[in-house]
Design an enzyme around this catalytic site. Structure first.
Site, PDB file in Angstrom:
ATOM      1  N   GLY A  24       0.843  -1.193   0.000  1.00  0.00           N
ATOM      2  CA  GLY A  24       0.000   0.000   0.000  1.00  0.00           C
ATOM      3  C   GLY A  24       0.871   1.232   0.000  1.00  0.00           C
ATOM      4  O   GLY A  24       2.059   1.167  -0.281  1.00  0.00           O
ATOM      5  N   THR A  25       0.254   2.368   0.308  1.00  0.00           N
ATOM      6  CA  THR A  25       1.005   3.620   0.406  1.00  0.00           C
ATOM      7  C   THR A  25       1.629   3.708   1.789  1.00  0.00           C
ATOM      8  O   THR A  25       1.419   2.845   2.638  1.00  0.00           O
ATOM      9  CB  THR A  25       0.067   4.831   0.262  1.00  0.00           C
ATOM     10  OG1 THR A  25      -0.928   4.724   1.284  1.00  0.00           O
ATOM     11  CG2 THR A  25      -0.588   4.876  -1.097  1.00  0.00           C
TER      12      THR A  25
ATOM     13  N   LYS B 116       0.560  -0.763   7.314  1.00  0.00           N
ATOM     14  CA  LYS B 116       1.324  -1.998   7.086  1.00  0.00           C
ATOM     15  C   LYS B 116       2.031  -2.487   8.347  1.00  0.00           C
ATOM     16  O   LYS B 116       1.943  -3.653   8.704  1.00  0.00           O
ATOM     17  CB  LYS B 116       2.405  -1.788   6.019  1.00  0.00           C
ATOM     18  CG  LYS B 116       1.881  -1.547   4.638  1.00  0.00           C
ATOM     19  CD  LYS B 116       3.038  -1.331   3.662  1.00  0.00           C
ATOM     20  CE  LYS B 116       3.947  -0.204   4.077  1.00  0.00           C
ATOM     21  NZ  LYS B 116       3.299   1.116   4.139  1.00  0.00           N
TER      22      LYS B 116
ATOM     23  N   ASP C  96       9.391  -6.454   7.192  1.00  0.00           N
ATOM     24  CA  ASP C  96       8.761  -5.135   7.084  1.00  0.00           C
ATOM     25  C   ASP C  96       9.667  -4.217   6.267  1.00  0.00           C
ATOM     26  O   ASP C  96      10.856  -4.480   6.124  1.00  0.00           O
ATOM     27  CB  ASP C  96       8.513  -4.555   8.476  1.00  0.00           C
ATOM     28  CG  ASP C  96       7.494  -3.413   8.442  1.00  0.00           C
ATOM     29  OD1 ASP C  96       6.578  -3.465   7.599  1.00  0.00           O
ATOM     30  OD2 ASP C  96       7.609  -2.467   9.251  1.00  0.00           O
ATOM     31  N   GLU C  97       9.115  -3.143   5.756  1.00  0.00           N
ATOM     32  CA  GLU C  97       9.869  -2.210   4.887  1.00  0.00           C
ATOM     33  C   GLU C  97      10.508  -2.987   3.732  1.00  0.00           C
ATOM     34  O   GLU C  97      11.657  -2.723   3.347  1.00  0.00           O
ATOM     35  CB  GLU C  97      10.929  -1.436   5.689  1.00  0.00           C
ATOM     36  CG  GLU C  97      10.417  -0.746   6.949  1.00  0.00           C
ATOM     37  CD  GLU C  97       9.516   0.453   6.682  1.00  0.00           C
ATOM     38  OE1 GLU C  97       9.343   0.839   5.510  1.00  0.00           O
ATOM     39  OE2 GLU C  97       8.950   0.990   7.657  1.00  0.00           O
ATOM     40  N   ALA C  98       9.748  -3.939   3.204  1.00  0.00           N
ATOM     41  CA  ALA C  98      10.291  -4.843   2.177  1.00  0.00           C
ATOM     42  C   ALA C  98      10.634  -4.125   0.877  1.00  0.00           C
ATOM     43  O   ALA C  98      11.415  -4.635   0.073  1.00  0.00           O
ATOM     44  CB  ALA C  98       9.293  -5.971   1.899  1.00  0.00           C
TER      45      ALA C  98
ATOM     46  N   GLY D 260      13.164  10.077   5.469  1.00  0.00           N
ATOM     47  CA  GLY D 260      12.849  11.441   5.908  1.00  0.00           C
ATOM     48  C   GLY D 260      12.101  11.471   7.215  1.00  0.00           C
ATOM     49  O   GLY D 260      11.755  10.455   7.785  1.00  0.00           O
TER      50      GLY D 260
ATOM     51  N   TYR E 146       7.477  13.227   3.723  1.00  0.00           N
ATOM     52  CA  TYR E 146       6.666  12.431   2.799  1.00  0.00           C
ATOM     53  C   TYR E 146       5.204  12.690   3.097  1.00  0.00           C
ATOM     54  O   TYR E 146       4.827  12.976   4.226  1.00  0.00           O
ATOM     55  CB  TYR E 146       6.990  10.940   2.951  1.00  0.00           C
ATOM     56  CG  TYR E 146       8.365  10.597   2.417  1.00  0.00           C
ATOM     57  CD1 TYR E 146       8.542  10.329   1.063  1.00  0.00           C
ATOM     58  CD2 TYR E 146       9.473  10.602   3.244  1.00  0.00           C
ATOM     59  CE1 TYR E 146       9.799  10.065   0.558  1.00  0.00           C
ATOM     60  CE2 TYR E 146      10.737  10.335   2.743  1.00  0.00           C
ATOM     61  CZ  TYR E 146      10.897  10.064   1.400  1.00  0.00           C
ATOM     62  OH  TYR E 146      12.130   9.807   0.898  1.00  0.00           O
TER      63      TYR E 146
END
Ligand SMILES: [Zn+2]
Length: 216
Positions: A9-10, A15, A86-88, A173, A184
């Site tokens: 997703g965004t 997530k 995570d942060e894949a 960021g 972001y």
């Protein structure tokens, strides 16, 4: 049958919160997870959500072999019943291949969580490889909203609130960012295309010179 699932997703779509929920549910049933992450906002070796929950994780370094890491871990007699990554989006394509091998050869479920596209609306290489290899792709429906109220489907990078479309793909960021800091923001496609962030829209609304933007 074990599977590789890509939850995507965004930014702000929940997530990491879902990753922590999956971790919690499985721990409560006595299962032990191997949790990988990279560049989490809470710092190295952490998986955190915006809602303030955090757990320890293995920070994935450049060139790390995730399959070898699991084999090593298991051969030391330690447990891993499932894997969370995570942060894949920040993983290299080879590392996604290694996760697929974990599913196929070690028979472990792998739940990968990541942002689909970058601030230029291009797929991250890690996310692209996940779309190519995953048994299942789940688009998270916890809806992040654009400042206009529409469903936010795109990630924007801002400098001092102004959207930019040039620069390195990965710059971690500060989303609460001050003046010149990189930040972001999630936007609907219409406002991503027009590069209209919340700050830009506010400035335009306050300016007597700016005519309303016509749709389309
Ligand atoms: Zn919008």
């Amino acid at each position: 049958m074990s599977e590789l699932v890509f939850f995507c997703g965004t930014m702000d779509c929940g997530k990491s919160t879902l990753a922590l929920q999956i971790e919690h549910n499985r721990s409560a049933r006595g299962l032990v997870g191997m949790i990988f992450t990279r560049n989490d906002r809470a710092g190295e070796g952490k998986l955190s959500s915006r809602l303030g929950l955090v757990t320890d994780a293995v920070e994935v370094e450049d060139g790390a072999d995730l399959y070898a890491h699991l084999v090593d871990h298991l051969s030391q007699g330690r447990r891993a019943d499932y894997v969370i990554a995570d942060e894949a989006q920040f993983l290299a394509p080879e590392q996604i291949d290694q996760l697929a091998r974990v599913v196929d050869d070690l028979d472990l479920d792998v739940y990968a969580f990541g942002i689909t596209t970058d601030f230029r609306s291009k797929l991250f290489p890690g996310s692209q490889r996940l779309v190519e290899l995953a048994d299942r792709v789940e688009v998270l429906q916890v809806e992040a909203l654009c400042w206009c109220g529409a469903r936010a489907t795109h990630n924007a990078r801002t400098v001092g609130g102004v959207m930019v479309v040039e620069g390195a793909q990965v710059v971690v960021g500060d989303v609460t960012g001050s003046a010149d800091e990189i930040g972001y923001e999630v936007l609907c496609r219409r406002h991503h295309r027009r590069r209209m962030t919340a700050a830009t829209a506010r400035a335009a609304a306050l300016s007597p010179d700016v005519l309303p933007v016509s749709p389309g």
